[in-house]
Design a protein around this motif. Structure first.
Motif, PDB file in Angstrom:
ATOM      1  N   GLN A   1      60.361  30.192   8.237  1.00 13.69           N
ATOM      2  CA  GLN A   1      59.299  30.234   7.241  1.00 13.69           C
ATOM      3  C   GLN A   1      57.962  30.544   7.902  1.00 13.69           C
ATOM      4  O   GLN A   1      57.709  30.155   9.057  1.00 13.69           O
ATOM      5  N   THR A   2      57.091  31.214   7.140  1.00 13.42           N
ATOM      6  CA  THR A   2      55.728  31.508   7.597  1.00 13.42           C
ATOM      7  C   THR A   2      54.735  30.900   6.621  1.00 13.42           C
ATOM      8  O   THR A   2      54.847  31.092   5.408  1.00 13.42           O
TER       9      THR A   2
ATOM     10  N   SER B   1      59.536  28.414  14.284  1.00 10.97           N
ATOM     11  CA  SER B   1      60.678  28.883  15.067  1.00 10.97           C
ATOM     12  C   SER B   1      61.432  27.667  15.594  1.00 10.97           C
ATOM     13  O   SER B   1      60.951  26.537  15.490  1.00 10.97           O
TER      14      SER B   1
ATOM     15  N   ARG C   1      54.232  30.639  12.055  1.00 10.52           N
ATOM     16  CA  ARG C   1      55.672  30.816  11.851  1.00 10.52           C
ATOM     17  C   ARG C   1      56.432  29.679  12.528  1.00 10.52           C
ATOM     18  O   ARG C   1      56.165  29.347  13.685  1.00 10.52           O
TER      19      ARG C   1
ATOM     20  N   THR D   1      51.040  33.602  14.557  1.00  9.54           N
ATOM     21  CA  THR D   1      51.516  34.976  14.733  1.00  9.54           C
ATOM     22  C   THR D   1      50.481  36.028  14.346  1.00  9.54           C
ATOM     23  O   THR D   1      50.643  37.195  14.694  1.00  9.54           O
TER      24      THR D   1
END
Length: 523
Positions: free
Chosen positions: A301-302, A330, A328, A337
């Protein structure tokens, strides 16, 4: 009761003409108010002493009425701290409305000085007002709020013409058609009046028919497109900026971010200045908010968060930015980002043109920062990991036609969508947020790109490339919740996005040519 003197009747009629034209804009949408332009045209032709001065004053009065409807929300920021700044509110409205009306006054002066007799004067009138509205959108920082061409509800059939000619070109068309109604009252033959009516009716048919055809061929939304969650926390502006409320504000946004939905969102959007803190503190090592953000987002998800951030200049000076930050999630944690820093700042809201003087009279606290914001670099679309390329527009930037197209040309690639984060809580609970939504819709039409729009108190919406926002994908004023919507498809570059103001410039040249015919024929 004594009768109103003729001079005052004319002035009141001019003011009424502007009020009517202003009320034609959403959210009022009283489209017969467009005939205010016809009334103004007639008033500019009324004979009297000092005709140029009279034309300027009458057009200024019309502009004052127009902007009184359009920008009365300017009083709202001063009411956030009404005890200290409430006294400034009426002066802000008078200065803003009266100052913007000067551009209409200039249009009246041009019209009176150069317009010919007969039907050509309606085209000169359209050119004069479009020219001065263009100046309004560019002089100093520019303020193209509620251009006459944006009278039509974004997403409606007439609004689709903006894909061809932009908001300024549609201003020319709108004023030419509406102002042209004044020709129906000229002392001409019945045949001439029928021809005039037929031309005006034909223009409206083209405007509505062409737009309806375009909408009938609209592209559907793909069920596999990225799912965007737009978060609206509905936190009052007065409460948000209390330092003790930071945790409550953050918790509210996190609860909305993580609430169950039809599917897992790929993108979560928080509006401009969502949290009353600089993001550098929130994301610093050891911050409790960093791990809470990390835990709240799922892998892949961002979060696109409107935030204030701080940086330091080459001489070590502190610089503040109004930014959009992409974070983001991870497997390794949360990582930034992309960052976009707002380029066009709001005068007297994000920076003070008269900084020292503004501080002395108490304006500084409107910024809610220790110093002015610094403008970011010239805009370019963002390439965000895992997402289609996006062009951010932070609040005020959504007012400017061709902003996104210029950014794309600068970068050498076109974004797939536009993200508009805005703090419309400043506009209060009246017409201002709805007007801003309508204006943003025109940027979608002009660029042929969808707009995801997030605000803290409304109006939050997913807007397709035709300027439409669907009822199920809209959160109005005073509502808390989320909009979960698939990202609508973008279209091929529109003529306006490729040509910019070339077609409106041709319209202005045509108006000038109509004016020059009269001068050429004079002995």
């Amino acid at each position: 009761m004594r009768p109103i003197p003729p001079a005052w009747r004319i002035r009141l009629a001019a003011l009424a003409a502007g009020l009517a034209a202003g009320l034609a804009h959403p959210p009022f949408g009283i489209l017969p108010g467009l005939l205010g332009y016809a009334l103004l045209l007639r008033l500019l032709e009324t004979e009297g002493p000092r005709p140029l001065r009279s034309a300027f004053f009458r057009a200024w009065l019309a502009g004052a009425g127009y902007f009184a409807v359009g920008v009365w929300w300017i009083t709202e920021p001063f009411l956030v701290d009404a005890r200290e700044q409430g006294w400034m509110a009426p002066f802000a409205l008078l200065l803003m409305g009266g100052g913007l009306a000067l551009f209409w006054g200039l249009a009246g002066l041009i019209q009176r000085a150069f317009a010919p007799r007969g039907w050509r004067r309606a085209l000169v009138f359209a050119g004069a007002l479009t020219f001065t509205e263009y100046l309004r959108g560019h002089i100093l920082t520019g303020f193209p709020w509620n251009l006459p061409g944006e009278t039509w509800a974004a997403g409606s059939a007439p609004s689709q013409a903006a894909a061809l000619v932009g908001a300024y070109g549609l201003t020319w068309i709108t004023v030419a058609l509406a102002g042209g109604a004044a020709l129906l009252f000229d002392p001409v033959s019945r045949r001439a009046r029928i021809i005039t009516g037929g031309v005006l009716a034909g223009g409206l048919v083209l405007l509505y028919g062409g737009g309806a055809w375009r909408l009938a061929h609209a592209l559907p939304v793909s069920p596999t497109a990225p799912l965007v969650r737009l978060v609206q926390a509905d936190i009052d502006q007065k409460e948000k900026w209390k330092p003790e409320n930071l945790d409550l504000v953050f918790t509210t946004y996190m609860q909305l971010t993580t609430q169950p939905g039809p599917a897992r969102p790929d993108i979560v959007v928080w509006p401009e200045g969502a949290l009353p803190a600089v993001i550098d503190d929130l994301l610093s090592p050891g911050s409790p908010y960093l791990w809470r953000l990390t835990a709240g987002l799922q892998t892949g998800q961002t979060l696109m968060m409107g935030a204030n951030r701080v940086d330091f200049g080459p001489a070590g000076e502190t610089r503040y930015y109004n930014s959009l930050v992409a974070l983001r999630r991870s497997p390794q944690g949360l990582k930034p980002t992309a960052i976009y820093d707002k380029y066009r700042l709001v005068p007297f809201g994000e920076f003070m043109p008269l900084g020292q003087l503004a501080a002395k009279v108490g304006f500084r606290s409107l910024v809610h920062m220790p110093d002015d914001f610094t403008p970011g670099p010239k805009p370019r679309p963002l390439r965000v990991e895992g997402l289609p390329a996006v062009q951010p527009l932070i609040c005020y930037e959504a007012l400017f036609p061709h902003f996104a197209a210029d950014a794309a040309a600068r970068a050498g690639f076109r974004p797939a969508w536009i993200l508009n984060v805005s703090n419309d809580a400043w506009f209060g609970g009246g017409s201002g947020p709805w007007q801003h939504l309508n204006i943003a819709g025109y940027r979608a039409i002009e660029e042929g790109l969808p707009i995801a729009r997030a605000t803290p108190t409304g109006v939050t919406a997913m807007i397709d490339a035709y300027g439409r926002h669907q009822p199920g994908h809209t959160l109005g004023l005073g509502r808390i919740g989320v909009v979960d919507a698939r990202l609508p498809p973008g279209l091929a570059p529109t003529p306006y996005s490729r040509l910019g103001e070339i077609i409106p410039a041709i319209m202005l040249l045509f108006s000038a040519a109509m004016a020059s015919i009269r001068r050429h024929r004079q002995p």
